[in-house]
Enzyme design. Sequence first.
Site, short mmCIF file in Angstrom:
data_model
loop_
_atom_site.label_atom_id
_atom_site.label_comp_id
_atom_site.label_asym_id
_atom_site.label_seq_id
_atom_site.Cartn_x
_atom_site.Cartn_y
_atom_site.Cartn_z
N THR A 102 -8.74 -6.49 -24.18
CA THR A 102 -9.36 -5.36 -24.89
C THR A 102 -10.53 -4.72 -24.14
OG1 THR A 102 -10.70 -6.96 -26.13
CG2 THR A 102 -8.68 -6.14 -27.19
N TYR A 103 -10.96 -5.30 -23.03
CA TYR A 103 -12.07 -4.70 -22.30
C TYR A 103 -11.66 -3.34 -21.76
CZ TYR A 103 -14.42 -9.28 -22.32
OH TYR A 103 -15.03 -10.46 -22.70
N GLN A 104 -12.45 -2.34 -22.13
CA GLN A 104 -12.15 -0.96 -21.74
C GLN A 104 -10.72 -0.57 -22.10
OE1 GLN A 104 -14.31 0.71 -18.12
NE2 GLN A 104 -13.92 -1.39 -17.43
N GLY A 123 -8.04 -2.18 -21.93
CA GLY A 123 -7.07 -2.60 -20.93
C GLY A 123 -7.39 -2.13 -19.53
#
Length: 324
Positions: A51-53, A55
């Site tokens: 979920t960081y940025q 993907g």
Amino acid sequence: MEYRNFGTAGVEVSPICLGVAFRGRPDKTVQRATIERAIEGGVNFIDCANTYQRGDSERILGETIKGRRDQFVITTKVCEPINKGTNDRERPNDRGLSRFHIMREVEKSLSRLQTDYIDVYLLHHVDPTTPIEETLQALDDLVRQGKVRYVGCANFAAWQVCQGLWVSDRRNLAPFICVQSHYNLLDRSPERELMPFCRAEGLGMMTYSPLAIGLLTGRLRHGVSPPPETPWGQGRLGFEKIMTPDADRVVETLIRIGTERGKTPAQVAIAWVVSHPEISAAMIGPDSPEQVEENLGGVGWELTDDERAALDEASVWALAGENA
């Protein structure tokens, strides 16, 4: 750079783990340069999440290390809602630790990372709606398929880690080899239960936020408004609640020791974290190559017993946990 075994597992990792969440949102060129600077400094341990940025962190990491993938120990995570922070409607099964969600998200992570395997696949949070047996069976299947080499968990209480190990042992499933936890001089709560448990069971610990989102850099002080460009200056983290007089005394101690040793307060704070034998790596979250450079100065030297004692004494109140 000296490397350490990840708990009692045979894999060796750098005591600095590069987190690539890039919460400051630098442009992609700066993100790639930040990763490259860490690699140049000897970092072989890189942490990510699906979920960081949304993907993009996985994509940028995959692009940056393409052609040399086998040189690094890469972690990524699963559990958080994949549409968080977007205008997209959340669909059923878009979060959590169900077999359905894990099997779908691991394929997306592998694709974005441009790799056939994930070194350490982490459960990002506890999912109270899914039986732990279902989750661990899914992880074991991924290990048997060769898509994942090790499994671990993040943000689990000691009893929840224990439960996971018990289920794995009882069902002959791949066990957790590590725990990822919040830990710094303003939040020492893992020392009460989690760290002794990891020590007893031989689990590796990777701890995030060693600088408390910048509070331990010496640039933010009690009674002084934080710069508006910082996360604390944007009014969403509760600066006044966290940067108390007690917290400021910790910063004063970091500044004093740093001045005496020719180190920055941030480097002293990182050195304190990695000095604990239970901790395999301190996770840093830089947004620029310059921040990586400073963070790397937190390893390769050791605090004296007196310096550690001074920091322990200044932060003894943080054993209760302040989540900074």
